[in-house]
Motif scaffolding. Structure first.
Motif, PDB file in Angstrom:
ATOM      1  N   PRO A   1       0.847  -1.191   0.000  1.00 28.40           N
ATOM      2  CA  PRO A   1       0.000   0.000   0.000  1.00 28.40           C
ATOM      3  C   PRO A   1       0.884   1.242   0.000  1.00 28.40           C
ATOM      4  O   PRO A   1       1.946   1.226   0.627  1.00 28.40           O
ATOM      5  CB  PRO A   1      -0.778  -0.106   1.312  1.00 28.40           C
ATOM      6  CG  PRO A   1      -0.709  -1.545   1.697  1.00 28.40           C
ATOM      7  CD  PRO A   1       0.572  -2.077   1.142  1.00 28.40           C
ATOM      8  N   PHE A   2       0.470   2.287  -0.681  1.00 29.64           N
ATOM      9  CA  PHE A   2       1.309   3.472  -0.832  1.00 29.64           C
ATOM     10  C   PHE A   2       1.788   4.004   0.514  1.00 29.64           C
ATOM     11  O   PHE A   2       2.940   4.423   0.651  1.00 29.64           O
ATOM     12  CB  PHE A   2       0.565   4.573  -1.600  1.00 29.64           C
ATOM     13  CG  PHE A   2       1.436   5.775  -1.843  1.00 29.64           C
ATOM     14  CD1 PHE A   2       2.314   5.807  -2.920  1.00 29.64           C
ATOM     15  CD2 PHE A   2       1.410   6.859  -0.982  1.00 29.64           C
ATOM     16  CE1 PHE A   2       3.147   6.897  -3.131  1.00 29.64           C
ATOM     17  CE2 PHE A   2       2.239   7.953  -1.187  1.00 29.64           C
ATOM     18  CZ  PHE A   2       3.106   7.974  -2.264  1.00 29.64           C
ATOM     19  N   GLU A   3       0.915   4.013   1.507  1.00 30.50           N
ATOM     20  CA  GLU A   3       1.293   4.532   2.826  1.00 30.50           C
ATOM     21  C   GLU A   3       2.548   3.843   3.352  1.00 30.50           C
ATOM     22  O   GLU A   3       3.432   4.494   3.901  1.00 30.50           O
ATOM     23  CB  GLU A   3       0.139   4.320   3.811  1.00 30.50           C
ATOM     24  CG  GLU A   3       0.439   4.742   5.252  1.00 30.50           C
ATOM     25  CD  GLU A   3       0.395   6.256   5.475  1.00 30.50           C
ATOM     26  OE1 GLU A   3      -0.254   6.952   4.673  1.00 30.50           O
ATOM     27  OE2 GLU A   3       1.016   6.719   6.450  1.00 30.50           O
ATOM     28  N   ARG A   4       2.654   2.536   3.176  1.00 29.40           N
ATOM     29  CA  ARG A   4       3.803   1.787   3.683  1.00 29.40           C
ATOM     30  C   ARG A   4       5.072   2.156   2.912  1.00 29.40           C
ATOM     31  O   ARG A   4       6.147   2.332   3.477  1.00 29.40           O
ATOM     32  CB  ARG A   4       3.523   0.289   3.575  1.00 29.40           C
ATOM     33  CG  ARG A   4       3.815  -0.433   4.881  1.00 29.40           C
ATOM     34  CD  ARG A   4       3.533  -1.913   4.769  1.00 29.40           C
ATOM     35  NE  ARG A   4       2.115  -2.220   4.870  1.00 29.40           N
ATOM     36  CZ  ARG A   4       1.611  -3.433   4.559  1.00 29.40           C
ATOM     37  NH1 ARG A   4       2.399  -4.389   4.107  1.00 29.40           N
ATOM     38  NH2 ARG A   4       0.318  -3.653   4.689  1.00 29.40           N
ATOM     39  N   PHE A   5       4.928   2.263   1.603  1.00 36.58           N
ATOM     40  CA  PHE A   5       6.052   2.686   0.750  1.00 36.58           C
ATOM     41  C   PHE A   5       6.533   4.081   1.166  1.00 36.58           C
ATOM     42  O   PHE A   5       7.728   4.338   1.324  1.00 36.58           O
ATOM     43  CB  PHE A   5       5.575   2.672  -0.709  1.00 36.58           C
ATOM     44  CG  PHE A   5       6.384   3.518  -1.649  1.00 36.58           C
ATOM     45  CD1 PHE A   5       7.571   3.043  -2.190  1.00 36.58           C
ATOM     46  CD2 PHE A   5       5.951   4.794  -1.990  1.00 36.58           C
ATOM     47  CE1 PHE A   5       8.321   3.834  -3.055  1.00 36.58           C
ATOM     48  CE2 PHE A   5       6.693   5.587  -2.853  1.00 36.58           C
ATOM     49  CZ  PHE A   5       7.876   5.095  -3.388  1.00 36.58           C
ATOM     50  N   TYR A   6       5.585   4.978   1.367  1.00 34.38           N
ATOM     51  CA  TYR A   6       5.889   6.357   1.736  1.00 34.38           C
ATOM     52  C   TYR A   6       6.628   6.420   3.077  1.00 34.38           C
ATOM     53  O   TYR A   6       7.670   7.070   3.199  1.00 34.38           O
ATOM     54  CB  TYR A   6       4.576   7.143   1.783  1.00 34.38           C
ATOM     55  CG  TYR A   6       4.640   8.504   2.432  1.00 34.38           C
ATOM     56  CD1 TYR A   6       5.287   9.564   1.806  1.00 34.38           C
ATOM     57  CD2 TYR A   6       4.041   8.729   3.674  1.00 34.38           C
ATOM     58  CE1 TYR A   6       5.331  10.818   2.408  1.00 34.38           C
ATOM     59  CE2 TYR A   6       4.081   9.971   4.278  1.00 34.38           C
ATOM     60  CZ  TYR A   6       4.730  11.019   3.643  1.00 34.38           C
ATOM     61  OH  TYR A   6       4.778  12.246   4.242  1.00 34.38           O
ATOM     62  N   LEU A   7       6.110   5.712   4.079  1.00 33.46           N
ATOM     63  CA  LEU A   7       6.755   5.732   5.400  1.00 33.46           C
ATOM     64  C   LEU A   7       8.159   5.134   5.341  1.00 33.46           C
ATOM     65  O   LEU A   7       9.071   5.586   6.024  1.00 33.46           O
ATOM     66  CB  LEU A   7       5.913   4.967   6.426  1.00 33.46           C
ATOM     67  CG  LEU A   7       4.569   5.592   6.792  1.00 33.46           C
ATOM     68  CD1 LEU A   7       3.848   4.721   7.827  1.00 33.46           C
ATOM     69  CD2 LEU A   7       4.714   7.017   7.311  1.00 33.46           C
ATOM     70  N   ALA A   8       8.341   4.141   4.490  1.00 35.26           N
ATOM     71  CA  ALA A   8       9.647   3.476   4.408  1.00 35.26           C
ATOM     72  C   ALA A   8      10.716   4.379   3.799  1.00 35.26           C
ATOM     73  O   ALA A   8      11.897   4.243   4.120  1.00 35.26           O
ATOM     74  CB  ALA A   8       9.525   2.179   3.597  1.00 35.26           C
ATOM     75  N   HIS A   9      10.338   5.286   2.914  1.00 30.63           N
ATOM     76  CA  HIS A   9      11.349   6.019   2.142  1.00 30.63           C
ATOM     77  C   HIS A   9      11.363   7.531   2.320  1.00 30.63           C
ATOM     78  O   HIS A   9      12.262   8.197   1.831  1.00 30.63           O
ATOM     79  CB  HIS A   9      11.187   5.693   0.648  1.00 30.63           C
ATOM     80  CG  HIS A   9      11.337   4.236   0.360  1.00 30.63           C
ATOM     81  ND1 HIS A   9      12.512   3.560   0.574  1.00 30.63           N
ATOM     82  CD2 HIS A   9      10.448   3.321  -0.095  1.00 30.63           C
ATOM     83  CE1 HIS A   9      12.344   2.284   0.256  1.00 30.63           C
ATOM     84  NE2 HIS A   9      11.101   2.100  -0.142  1.00 30.63           N
ATOM     85  N   ARG A  10      10.351   8.099   2.994  1.00 28.46           N
ATOM     86  CA  ARG A  10      10.250   9.569   2.990  1.00 28.46           C
ATOM     87  C   ARG A  10      11.474  10.242   3.613  1.00 28.46           C
ATOM     88  O   ARG A  10      11.940  11.268   3.125  1.00 28.46           O
ATOM     89  CB  ARG A  10       8.965  10.025   3.681  1.00 28.46           C
ATOM     90  CG  ARG A  10       8.874   9.599   5.128  1.00 28.46           C
ATOM     91  CD  ARG A  10       7.594  10.086   5.778  1.00 28.46           C
ATOM     92  NE  ARG A  10       7.608   9.670   7.178  1.00 28.46           N
ATOM     93  CZ  ARG A  10       6.687  10.007   8.058  1.00 28.46           C
ATOM     94  NH1 ARG A  10       5.659  10.744   7.689  1.00 28.46           N
ATOM     95  NH2 ARG A  10       6.776   9.595   9.288  1.00 28.46           N
ATOM     96  N   ASP A  11      12.013   9.663   4.709  1.00 33.33           N
ATOM     97  CA  ASP A  11      13.110  10.334   5.406  1.00 33.33           C
ATOM     98  C   ASP A  11      14.406  10.296   4.594  1.00 33.33           C
ATOM     99  O   ASP A  11      15.102  11.300   4.473  1.00 33.33           O
ATOM    100  CB  ASP A  11      13.339   9.705   6.785  1.00 33.33           C
ATOM    101  CG  ASP A  11      12.185   9.988   7.748  1.00 33.33           C
ATOM    102  OD1 ASP A  11      11.431  10.950   7.487  1.00 33.33           O
ATOM    103  OD2 ASP A  11      12.043   9.256   8.733  1.00 33.33           O
TER     104      ASP A  11
END
Lengths: 160, 182
Positions: free
Chosen positions: A12-22
């Motif tokens: 899910p996009f949310e998981r991808f986003y949390l994994a890479h945003r920082d």
């Protein structure tokens, strides 16, 4: 057999986003300084626009770094940029600990070299993926990193 | 390098503003445990007692572009319900499910607060008197429990029979509503 096939479902996009945003923000900060935040938002909006067309969930980290690099290059294109020059000097590699000593000098590198050096030594991406990020050949990516490392060393020697 | 809450919020707002999100979701605390709640542009599409499971189901039904974002109306109406201040929900629903399911869920939505009905009675109401078992399956897969009150459906003898969130939660909801329990 089925068991041998690596199935990589798209998270899910949310998981991808949390994994890479920082780490993407860190990367863009390195390339763009204060202009990083707008580029960071644009990176994840582009990722979201393309996300439902992904075929599988492999190499998503390299994929988002590619998008970030494209956004950063668009941003940096306002300044004159040195083109990639292939194979005119022997390749130079750097150890990770050596990079940490030099990384504060990456701001002064031309954008393509800066991206190649930071992706290689700061984020440990293989040259094949850096090539994708830069839209160049693997040789050109290696040459850009190499040239960047030489420049860093000259800078470092100059300051020492 | 940590993304600040301000930058994070700015991105989420921009993503929603551009219409790039298939499903928004949030976690809502409740007396029966944390609830996974999810909505599309059309309305509330899923409530799940297990966040992992809920995520998987909305991705399957509505797409991978899932983004966490506050669902204020849903949270408020659920809070009011659990405080005993709300008997009916006013939320828009997204029920893109098979037609038999949709027929049954529509009848289910009409079962009043504090009363119970049976699987067989619902089957008769949708014109399929022999389909009590199929109605049971629809209840079991109810995408929006609590709001679509499958906890108000019991066996012909009044036994609670089953509930996706567990019988304790079913009992809790019926007691909250003051329903007569066998």
């Amino acid at each position: 057999m089925m068991g041998m096939v690596t199935h990589a479902p798209i998270p899910p996009f949310e998981r991808f986003y949390l994994a890479h945003r920082d780490e993407v923000l860190g990367y863009l900060r390195r390339l763009l300084g204060q202009r990083a935040e707008d580029a960071w938002q644009e990176t994840f909006l582009r990722a979201l626009r393309a996300y439902d067309r992904l075929q599988h969930g492999r190499h998503l980290r390299a994929w988002v770094f590619t998008i970030a690099t494209n956004v950063a290059m668009d941003e940096l294109r306002a300044k004159p940029v040195n083109g990639l020059r292939e194979g005119d000097e022997p390749a130079v590699e750097l150890r990770q600990d050596a990079f940490r000593e030099l990384e504060h000098l990456t701001d002064d590198l031309p954008p393509t070299e800066r991206a190649a050096v930071v992706l290689r030594y700061g984020y440990d991406l293989p040259y094949a993926q850096i090539a994708d990020a830069l839209g160049s050949s693997e040789d050109a990516a290696r040459a850009a990193a190499s040239s960047g490392v030489r420049r860093l060393r000259r800078e470092h020697a100059g300051h020492a | 390098m940590q993304v600040t809450p301000e930058l994070d919020a700015r991105f989420r707002t921009a993503a929603l503003g551009e219409g790039l999100v298939d499903v928004r979701y949030d976690l809502v605390d409740s007396p029966v445990g944390p609830l996974f709640v999810a909505a599309t542009d059309r309305g509330l599409c899923r409530i799940s007692y297990s966040p992992e499971h809920g995520e998987e189901l909305v991705v399957r039904d509505f797409g991978v572009r899932l983004l966490r974002s506050p669902l204020d109306d849903v949270r408020r109406e659920l809070d009011e319900y659990f405080e005993g201040r709300r008997r009916d929900f006013d939320l828009a629903l997204d029920l893109r499910v098979a037609s038999f399911h949709a027929d049954v869920l529509r009848e289910l939505a009409a079962v009043p607060y504090g009363l119970t009905t049976t699987y067989g009675a619902l089957a008769r109401q949708v014109g399929r008197p022999s389909a009590a078992r199929a109605v049971g399956t629809v209840m079991n897969r109810n995408p929006i429990p609590i709001v679509l009150p499958c906890h108000r459906v019991v066996g012909a003898n009044g036994a609670l029979t089953g509930y996706a969130g567990g019988l304790d939660i079913k009992r809790h909801l019926l007691r909250l509503e003051g329903a007569a329990l066998v």
